[in-house]
Design a protein around this motif. Structure first.
Motif, PDB file in Angstrom:
ATOM      1  N   ILE A 213       3.865 -17.781  -7.079  1.00 55.60           N
ATOM      2  CA  ILE A 213       2.732 -18.556  -6.570  1.00 55.60           C
ATOM      3  C   ILE A 213       3.345 -19.646  -5.701  1.00 55.60           C
ATOM      4  N   PHE A 214       3.195 -19.496  -4.389  1.00 56.73           N
ATOM      5  CA  PHE A 214       3.900 -20.377  -3.457  1.00 56.73           C
ATOM      6  C   PHE A 214       2.941 -21.173  -2.602  1.00 56.73           C
ATOM      7  N   ASP A 215       3.203 -22.481  -2.523  1.00 59.16           N
ATOM      8  CA  ASP A 215       2.460 -23.306  -1.582  1.00 59.16           C
ATOM      9  C   ASP A 215       2.958 -22.927  -0.190  1.00 59.16           C
ATOM     10  N   TYR A 216       2.055 -22.883   0.779  1.00 58.43           N
ATOM     11  CA  TYR A 216       2.492 -22.548   2.133  1.00 58.43           C
ATOM     12  C   TYR A 216       3.349 -23.661   2.717  1.00 58.43           C
ATOM     13  N   ARG A 217       2.925 -24.910   2.518  1.00 60.95           N
ATOM     14  CA  ARG A 217       3.643 -26.039   3.120  1.00 60.95           C
ATOM     15  C   ARG A 217       4.596 -26.670   2.126  1.00 60.95           C
ATOM     16  N   LEU A 218       5.873 -26.495   2.374  1.00 62.07           N
ATOM     17  CA  LEU A 218       6.915 -27.082   1.529  1.00 62.07           C
ATOM     18  C   LEU A 218       7.800 -27.940   2.415  1.00 62.07           C
ATOM     19  N   PRO A 219       8.539 -28.880   1.799  1.00 62.29           N
ATOM     20  CA  PRO A 219       9.341 -29.791   2.639  1.00 62.29           C
ATOM     21  C   PRO A 219      10.430 -29.106   3.458  1.00 62.29           C
ATOM     22  N   ASP A 220      10.985 -28.000   2.969  1.00 61.61           N
ATOM     23  CA  ASP A 220      12.142 -27.405   3.654  1.00 61.61           C
ATOM     24  C   ASP A 220      11.910 -26.015   4.236  1.00 61.61           C
ATOM     25  N   MET A 221      10.832 -25.368   3.899  1.00 63.14           N
ATOM     26  CA  MET A 221      10.507 -24.046   4.451  1.00 63.14           C
ATOM     27  C   MET A 221       9.054 -23.762   4.114  1.00 63.14           C
ATOM     28  N   ASP A 222       8.527 -22.618   4.583  1.00 66.32           N
ATOM     29  CA  ASP A 222       7.150 -22.351   4.182  1.00 66.32           C
ATOM     30  C   ASP A 222       7.097 -21.203   3.174  1.00 66.32           C
ATOM     31  N   GLY A 223       5.963 -21.114   2.497  1.00 68.44           N
ATOM     32  CA  GLY A 223       5.798 -20.135   1.424  1.00 68.44           C
ATOM     33  C   GLY A 223       5.976 -18.701   1.869  1.00 68.44           C
ATOM     34  N   ILE A 224       5.697 -18.433   3.151  1.00 73.45           N
ATOM     35  CA  ILE A 224       5.834 -17.057   3.648  1.00 73.45           C
ATOM     36  C   ILE A 224       7.313 -16.664   3.729  1.00 73.45           C
TER      37      ILE A 224
ATOM     38  N   GLN B  56       8.904 -13.472   1.726  1.00 68.06           N
ATOM     39  CA  GLN B  56       9.704 -12.392   2.303  1.00 68.06           C
ATOM     40  C   GLN B  56      11.018 -12.206   1.545  1.00 68.06           C
ATOM     41  N   ILE B  57      11.612 -13.304   1.106  1.00 70.26           N
ATOM     42  CA  ILE B  57      12.886 -13.216   0.374  1.00 70.26           C
ATOM     43  C   ILE B  57      12.680 -12.580  -1.007  1.00 70.26           C
ATOM     44  N   ILE B  58      11.613 -13.006  -1.714  1.00 71.69           N
ATOM     45  CA  ILE B  58      11.387 -12.467  -3.068  1.00 71.69           C
ATOM     46  C   ILE B  58      11.001 -10.984  -3.000  1.00 71.69           C
ATOM     47  N   LYS B  59      10.238 -10.587  -1.975  1.00 76.41           N
ATOM     48  CA  LYS B  59       9.824  -9.181  -1.832  1.00 76.41           C
ATOM     49  C   LYS B  59      11.020  -8.293  -1.457  1.00 76.41           C
ATOM     50  N   GLU B  60      11.965  -8.883  -0.714  1.00 76.05           N
ATOM     51  CA  GLU B  60      13.178  -8.144  -0.339  1.00 76.05           C
ATOM     52  C   GLU B  60      13.999  -7.826  -1.581  1.00 76.05           C
ATOM     53  N   LYS B  61      14.093  -8.827  -2.471  1.00 75.25           N
ATOM     54  CA  LYS B  61      14.877  -8.665  -3.699  1.00 75.25           C
ATOM     55  C   LYS B  61      14.155  -7.767  -4.692  1.00 75.25           C
ATOM     56  N   ASN B  62      12.852  -7.949  -4.797  1.00 72.29           N
ATOM     57  CA  ASN B  62      12.081  -7.173  -5.762  1.00 72.29           C
ATOM     58  C   ASN B  62      10.703  -6.860  -5.169  1.00 72.29           C
ATOM     59  N   PRO B  63      10.568  -5.701  -4.524  1.00 75.31           N
ATOM     60  CA  PRO B  63       9.314  -5.367  -3.822  1.00 75.31           C
ATOM     61  C   PRO B  63       8.072  -5.335  -4.715  1.00 75.31           C
ATOM     62  N   THR B  64       8.263  -5.202  -6.037  1.00 79.69           N
ATOM     63  CA  THR B  64       7.094  -5.126  -6.928  1.00 79.69           C
ATOM     64  C   THR B  64       6.545  -6.505  -7.316  1.00 79.69           C
ATOM     65  N   THR B  65       7.253  -7.578  -6.967  1.00 79.76           N
ATOM     66  CA  THR B  65       6.759  -8.922  -7.275  1.00 79.76           C
ATOM     67  C   THR B  65       5.436  -9.154  -6.549  1.00 79.76           C
ATOM     68  N   LYS B  66       4.445  -9.621  -7.286  1.00 77.30           N
ATOM     69  CA  LYS B  66       3.141  -9.961  -6.693  1.00 77.30           C
ATOM     70  C   LYS B  66       3.215 -11.414  -6.235  1.00 77.30           C
ATOM     71  N   VAL B  67       2.654 -11.700  -5.066  1.00 78.81           N
ATOM     72  CA  VAL B  67       2.735 -13.063  -4.532  1.00 78.81           C
ATOM     73  C   VAL B  67       1.355 -13.596  -4.171  1.00 78.81           C
ATOM     74  N   VAL B  68       1.110 -14.830  -4.615  1.00 80.87           N
ATOM     75  CA  VAL B  68      -0.106 -15.557  -4.260  1.00 80.87           C
ATOM     76  C   VAL B  68       0.330 -16.744  -3.403  1.00 80.87           C
ATOM     77  N   ILE B  69      -0.253 -16.889  -2.227  1.00 78.21           N
ATOM     78  CA  ILE B  69       0.048 -18.034  -1.369  1.00 78.21           C
ATOM     79  C   ILE B  69      -1.084 -19.056  -1.501  1.00 78.21           C
ATOM     80  N   MET B  70      -0.701 -20.319  -1.713  1.00 82.68           N
ATOM     81  CA  MET B  70      -1.678 -21.406  -1.786  1.00 82.68           C
ATOM     82  C   MET B  70      -1.721 -22.095  -0.432  1.00 82.68           C
TER      83      MET B  70
END
Length: 118
Positions: free
Chosen positions: A52-63, A67-81
């Motif tokens: 569950i990732f906020d889109y706006r973070l101080p050092d990068m964005d949630g997207i 992309q990094i978490i899906k690359e490591k584990n494509p089955t991870t479900k992601v919710v963007i806030m």
């Protein structure tokens, strides 16, 4: 659904801890981070079923984290806030592989329903 590992990335510390406590009480295993760098360290160390990732973070964005978490584990479900009104970002997030998005301000019950629906 039990033993579902969740990673929350949200730079508002109070809100982040509130979500962590709420989801922990619902039986989820929850880790949280307030910035992308910390999130990436956690992603390297373990696998998460849900992010569950906020889109706006101080050092990068949630997207980027998505992309990094899906690359490591494509089955991870992601919710963007996203902040209310950021529909363009929500569509971008879905196009990049997010499973759902939720607009802030977030009601924890609504978030739980989104998690159960993905």
């Amino acid at each position: 659904m039990m033993n579902t590992n969740i990673l929350i990335v949200e730079d508002d510390n109070v809100f982040c801890k509130l979500l962590t406590r709420f989801l922990s009480k619902k039986g989820f295993l929850v880790k949280d981070a307030q910035d992308g760098k910390t999130a990436l360290k956690l992603i390297e160390q373990e696998e998460f079923s849900i992010g569950i990732f906020d889109y706006r973070l101080p050092d990068m964005d949630g997207i980027e984290i998505l992309q990094i978490i899906k690359e490591k584990n494509p089955t991870t479900k992601v919710v963007i806030m996203t902040r209310y009104g950021d529909e363009g970002i929500a569509h971008l997030a879905i196009a990049k592989g997010a499973d759902a998005f939720i607009a802030k301000p977030i009601n924890p019950i609504e978030l739980l329903e989104v998690i159960q629906g993905i």
